[in-house]
Design a protein around this motif. Structure first.
Motif, PDB file in Angstrom:
ATOM      1  N   ARG A   1       0.800  -1.218   0.000  1.00 32.75           N
ATOM      2  CA  ARG A   1       0.000   0.000   0.000  1.00 32.75           C
ATOM      3  C   ARG A   1       0.839   1.276   0.000  1.00 32.75           C
ATOM      4  O   ARG A   1       0.347   2.353  -0.346  1.00 32.75           O
ATOM      5  N   PHE A   2       2.116   1.179   0.406  1.00 38.17           N
ATOM      6  CA  PHE A   2       2.937   2.378   0.517  1.00 38.17           C
ATOM      7  C   PHE A   2       3.856   2.609  -0.688  1.00 38.17           C
ATOM      8  O   PHE A   2       4.512   3.636  -0.776  1.00 38.17           O
ATOM      9  N   SER A   3       3.928   1.658  -1.591  1.00 39.45           N
ATOM     10  CA  SER A   3       4.798   1.822  -2.750  1.00 39.45           C
ATOM     11  C   SER A   3       4.151   2.754  -3.765  1.00 39.45           C
ATOM     12  O   SER A   3       2.930   2.978  -3.750  1.00 39.45           O
ATOM     13  N   LEU A   4       4.973   3.318  -4.662  1.00 41.40           N
ATOM     14  CA  LEU A   4       4.459   4.175  -5.714  1.00 41.40           C
ATOM     15  C   LEU A   4       3.752   3.335  -6.763  1.00 41.40           C
ATOM     16  O   LEU A   4       4.153   2.204  -7.059  1.00 41.40           O
ATOM     17  N   SER A   5       2.694   3.894  -7.314  1.00 45.21           N
ATOM     18  CA  SER A   5       1.942   3.189  -8.349  1.00 45.21           C
ATOM     19  C   SER A   5       2.811   2.994  -9.591  1.00 45.21           C
ATOM     20  O   SER A   5       3.552   3.902  -9.991  1.00 45.21           O
ATOM     21  N   ASP A   6       2.703   1.810 -10.185  1.00 45.55           N
ATOM     22  CA  ASP A   6       3.492   1.525 -11.387  1.00 45.55           C
ATOM     23  C   ASP A   6       3.078   2.401 -12.558  1.00 45.55           C
ATOM     24  O   ASP A   6       3.911   2.801 -13.374  1.00 45.55           O
ATOM     25  N   SER A   7       1.809   2.715 -12.649  1.00 45.50           N
ATOM     26  CA  SER A   7       1.296   3.563 -13.720  1.00 45.50           C
ATOM     27  C   SER A   7       0.036   4.270 -13.221  1.00 45.50           C
ATOM     28  O   SER A   7      -0.492   3.936 -12.156  1.00 45.50           O
ATOM     29  N   LEU A   8      -0.426   5.254 -13.981  1.00 45.83           N
ATOM     30  CA  LEU A   8      -1.608   6.014 -13.586  1.00 45.83           C
ATOM     31  C   LEU A   8      -2.865   5.284 -14.053  1.00 45.83           C
ATOM     32  O   LEU A   8      -3.142   5.205 -15.258  1.00 45.83           O
ATOM     33  N   HIS A   9      -3.613   4.757 -13.106  1.00 44.06           N
ATOM     34  CA  HIS A   9      -4.857   4.046 -13.417  1.00 44.06           C
ATOM     35  C   HIS A   9      -6.030   4.989 -13.113  1.00 44.06           C
ATOM     36  O   HIS A   9      -6.444   5.143 -11.956  1.00 44.06           O
ATOM     37  N   TRP A  10      -6.560   5.605 -14.159  1.00 46.37           N
ATOM     38  CA  TRP A  10      -7.671   6.535 -13.979  1.00 46.37           C
ATOM     39  C   TRP A  10      -9.008   5.818 -13.857  1.00 46.37           C
ATOM     40  O   TRP A  10     -10.038   6.464 -13.643  1.00 46.37           O
ATOM     41  N   ASP A  11      -8.991   4.485 -14.000  1.00 46.86           N
ATOM     42  CA  ASP A  11     -10.242   3.732 -13.955  1.00 46.86           C
ATOM     43  C   ASP A  11     -10.947   3.883 -12.608  1.00 46.86           C
ATOM     44  O   ASP A  11     -12.181   3.883 -12.541  1.00 46.86           O
ATOM     45  N   ASN A  12     -10.177   3.987 -11.542  1.00 49.36           N
ATOM     46  CA  ASN A  12     -10.792   4.122 -10.214  1.00 49.36           C
ATOM     47  C   ASN A  12     -11.574   5.427 -10.095  1.00 49.36           C
ATOM     48  O   ASN A  12     -12.682   5.452  -9.542  1.00 49.36           O
ATOM     49  N   ILE A  13     -11.002   6.523 -10.601  1.00 49.26           N
ATOM     50  CA  ILE A  13     -11.683   7.812 -10.541  1.00 49.26           C
ATOM     51  C   ILE A  13     -12.924   7.796 -11.425  1.00 49.26           C
ATOM     52  O   ILE A  13     -13.982   8.318 -11.043  1.00 49.26           O
ATOM     53  N   VAL A  14     -12.811   7.201 -12.603  1.00 49.77           N
ATOM     54  CA  VAL A  14     -13.974   7.093 -13.492  1.00 49.77           C
ATOM     55  C   VAL A  14     -15.068   6.254 -12.847  1.00 49.77           C
ATOM     56  O   VAL A  14     -16.266   6.592 -12.908  1.00 49.77           O
ATOM     57  N   LYS A  15     -14.673   5.169 -12.177  1.00 53.31           N
ATOM     58  CA  LYS A  15     -15.646   4.312 -11.498  1.00 53.31           C
ATOM     59  C   LYS A  15     -16.337   5.063 -10.368  1.00 53.31           C
ATOM     60  O   LYS A  15     -17.562   4.979 -10.205  1.00 53.31           O
ATOM     61  N   ALA A  16     -15.553   5.801  -9.574  1.00 55.45           N
ATOM     62  CA  ALA A  16     -16.142   6.563  -8.474  1.00 55.45           C
ATOM     63  C   ALA A  16     -17.069   7.651  -8.992  1.00 55.45           C
ATOM     64  O   ALA A  16     -18.106   7.938  -8.382  1.00 55.45           O
ATOM     65  N   TRP A  17     -16.723   8.263 -10.116  1.00 61.09           N
ATOM     66  CA  TRP A  17     -17.522   9.364 -10.656  1.00 61.09           C
ATOM     67  C   TRP A  17     -18.823   8.886 -11.302  1.00 61.09           C
ATOM     68  O   TRP A  17     -19.852   9.548 -11.189  1.00 61.09           O
ATOM     69  N   THR A  18     -18.772   7.733 -11.956  1.00 60.97           N
ATOM     70  CA  THR A  18     -19.937   7.248 -12.703  1.00 60.97           C
ATOM     71  C   THR A  18     -20.707   6.163 -11.964  1.00 60.97           C
ATOM     72  O   THR A  18     -21.859   6.355 -11.570  1.00 60.97           O
ATOM     73  N   SER A  19     -20.080   5.039 -11.722  1.00 60.09           N
ATOM     74  CA  SER A  19     -20.773   3.888 -11.159  1.00 60.09           C
ATOM     75  C   SER A  19     -21.205   4.116  -9.717  1.00 60.09           C
ATOM     76  O   SER A  19     -22.301   3.710  -9.304  1.00 60.09           O
ATOM     77  N   VAL A  20     -20.357   4.751  -8.927  1.00 61.37           N
ATOM     78  CA  VAL A  20     -20.650   4.939  -7.504  1.00 61.37           C
ATOM     79  C   VAL A  20     -21.632   6.076  -7.279  1.00 61.37           C
ATOM     80  O   VAL A  20     -22.310   6.133  -6.253  1.00 61.37           O
ATOM     81  N   GLY A  21     -21.724   7.009  -8.214  1.00 59.28           N
ATOM     82  CA  GLY A  21     -22.674   8.110  -8.085  1.00 59.28           C
ATOM     83  C   GLY A  21     -22.080   9.396  -7.560  1.00 59.28           C
ATOM     84  O   GLY A  21     -22.820  10.289  -7.132  1.00 59.28           O
ATOM     85  N   MET A  22     -20.753   9.538  -7.609  1.00 61.14           N
ATOM     86  CA  MET A  22     -20.135  10.751  -7.097  1.00 61.14           C
ATOM     87  C   MET A  22     -20.511  11.974  -7.924  1.00 61.14           C
ATOM     88  O   MET A  22     -20.523  13.092  -7.410  1.00 61.14           O
ATOM     89  N   SER A  23     -20.823  11.777  -9.195  1.00 63.86           N
ATOM     90  CA  SER A  23     -21.217  12.914 -10.039  1.00 63.86           C
ATOM     91  C   SER A  23     -22.507  13.540  -9.528  1.00 63.86           C
ATOM     92  O   SER A  23     -22.653  14.770  -9.489  1.00 63.86           O
ATOM     93  N   ARG A  24     -23.456  12.701  -9.114  1.00 62.79           N
ATOM     94  CA  ARG A  24     -24.720  13.200  -8.564  1.00 62.79           C
ATOM     95  C   ARG A  24     -24.487  13.895  -7.225  1.00 62.79           C
ATOM     96  O   ARG A  24     -25.031  14.974  -6.972  1.00 62.79           O
ATOM     97  N   TYR A  25     -23.664  13.316  -6.387  1.00 61.60           N
ATOM     98  CA  TYR A  25     -23.360  13.930  -5.100  1.00 61.60           C
ATOM     99  C   TYR A  25     -22.641  15.265  -5.299  1.00 61.60           C
ATOM    100  O   TYR A  25     -22.887  16.232  -4.565  1.00 61.60           O
ATOM    101  N   PHE A  26     -21.758  15.307  -6.277  1.00 55.70           N
ATOM    102  CA  PHE A  26     -21.026  16.543  -6.569  1.00 55.70           C
ATOM    103  C   PHE A  26     -21.991  17.654  -6.980  1.00 55.70           C
ATOM    104  O   PHE A  26     -21.884  18.795  -6.519  1.00 55.70           O
ATOM    105  N   LEU A  27     -22.938  17.328  -7.846  1.00 59.56           N
ATOM    106  CA  LEU A  27     -23.933  18.312  -8.281  1.00 59.56           C
ATOM    107  C   LEU A  27     -24.782  18.782  -7.108  1.00 59.56           C
ATOM    108  O   LEU A  27     -25.073  19.987  -6.987  1.00 59.56           O
ATOM    109  N   ASN A  28     -25.187  17.854  -6.246  1.00 56.90           N
ATOM    110  CA  ASN A  28     -25.960  18.246  -5.059  1.00 56.90           C
ATOM    111  C   ASN A  28     -25.186  19.240  -4.209  1.00 56.90           C
ATOM    112  O   ASN A  28     -25.739  20.247  -3.744  1.00 56.90           O
ATOM    113  N   SER A  29     -23.906  18.983  -3.998  1.00 54.07           N
ATOM    114  CA  SER A  29     -23.093  19.873  -3.175  1.00 54.07           C
ATOM    115  C   SER A  29     -22.943  21.246  -3.818  1.00 54.07           C
ATOM    116  O   SER A  29     -23.015  22.273  -3.134  1.00 54.07           O
TER     117      SER A  29
END
Length: 275
Positions: free
Chosen positions: A44-72
């Motif tokens: 968990r403490f090592s540097l990431s081998d590459s930039l994986h933007w999939d997690n941010i895309v997943k949080a923004w779309t699938s998890v519903g962060m985009s809706r929460y962001f708009l509400n805020s």
């Protein structure tokens, strides 16, 4: 080593340590958000081998962060606009319009600053429930205004107290009404303090969890911070996705501090001294 240089080091070393302690959580969160689940489990403490933007895309779309962001964004924008309007009007009245009971009223507002939200939480929830404002944008906006208005009035009153009374007198001689003096003279002059208190209130509302959780129990109407908090339980085995949600919530706050730090400091300084 001279005494002056030693004094500089005595100040610089703790400040550098404080800066490092502040920056490290952000760097760590960003690094975790860019990892895959496998990479995080292995180290968990090592540097990431590459930039994986999939997690941010997943949080923004699938998890519903985009809706929460708009509400805020909706709630914070409406709350700050109402706070600035009411706070600047009340600050002008308390600083420059002498009326019976104004000093007592100002002391009451100061006393309200020391009342924690937990004290008024239950009666506020009952009032909002009886009026049908639970789980609505207006209900959360009014709750934020009720909580942060005393602070806004205090800062605006302090700022307007520094304005020379001759300016107000000259505006009245020119034929301006009280509302004309406020709108044409005091409101433009209060721009530094308005910017300062506006940014601070925006940060208060944006980072809030308790009031939002109380006023918006529905999962669809959650604000961003409540949504991030809920991720911890839903994605306890997917920490990179949770870190991505935290990163999405933190970026707007960082941008505000990055681009408005000078204005914040100037506004607070302008309203902190009474001339």
């Amino acid at each position: 080593m001279s005494g002056t240089r030693l004094a500089k080091w005595v100040v610089a070393v703790p400040m550098a340590a404080l800066a490092l302690a502040t920056i490290y959580p952000l760097v760590f969160t960003t690094n975790v958000a860019m990892k895959t689940r496998r990479e995080y489990i292995l180290d968990r403490f090592s540097l990431s081998d590459s930039l994986h933007w999939d997690n941010i895309v997943k949080a923004w779309t699938s998890v519903g962060m985009s809706r929460y962001f708009l509400n805020s964004v909706i709630v914070v924008a409406c709350s700050v606009a109402l706070l600035l309007l009411l706070g600047s009007m009340a600050g002008f009245a308390l600083a420059r319009l002498r009326f019976r009971g104004s000093s007592t009223l100002f002391l009451g507002i100061l006393a309200a600053l020391f009342v924690p939200f937990q004290v008024i939480m239950v009666p506020l929830a009952r009032i909002m429930g009886d009026t049908g404002l639970i789980d609505t944008y207006p209900g959360l906006v009014l709750a934020y205004v009720a909580q942060f208005l005393p602070f806004t009035i205090f800062l605006m009153t302090s700022f307007y107290s520094t304005v020379p009374p001759e300016i107000v007198d000259a505006a009245r001689i020119d034929g301006n009404t009280v509302y004309g003096v406020y709108w044409r003279i005091m409101l433009p002059m209060g721009t530094p303090a308005l910017l300062s208190v506006g940014v601070l209130n925006a940060l208060f509302c944006w980072n809030d969890v308790l009031i939002s959780l109380l006023m918006m129990p529905s999962s669809e109407n959650r604000t961003l911070m409540v949504g991030v908090t809920s991720l911890r339980g839903q994605y306890s085995d997917d920490i990179p996705t949770f870190a991505s949600g935290v990163l999405i919530a933190a970026v707007p706050v960082l941008l505000v501090y990055l681009f408005l730090q000078r204005q914040i400091a100037d506004g607070v300084t302008a309203g902190a001294t009474k001339g």
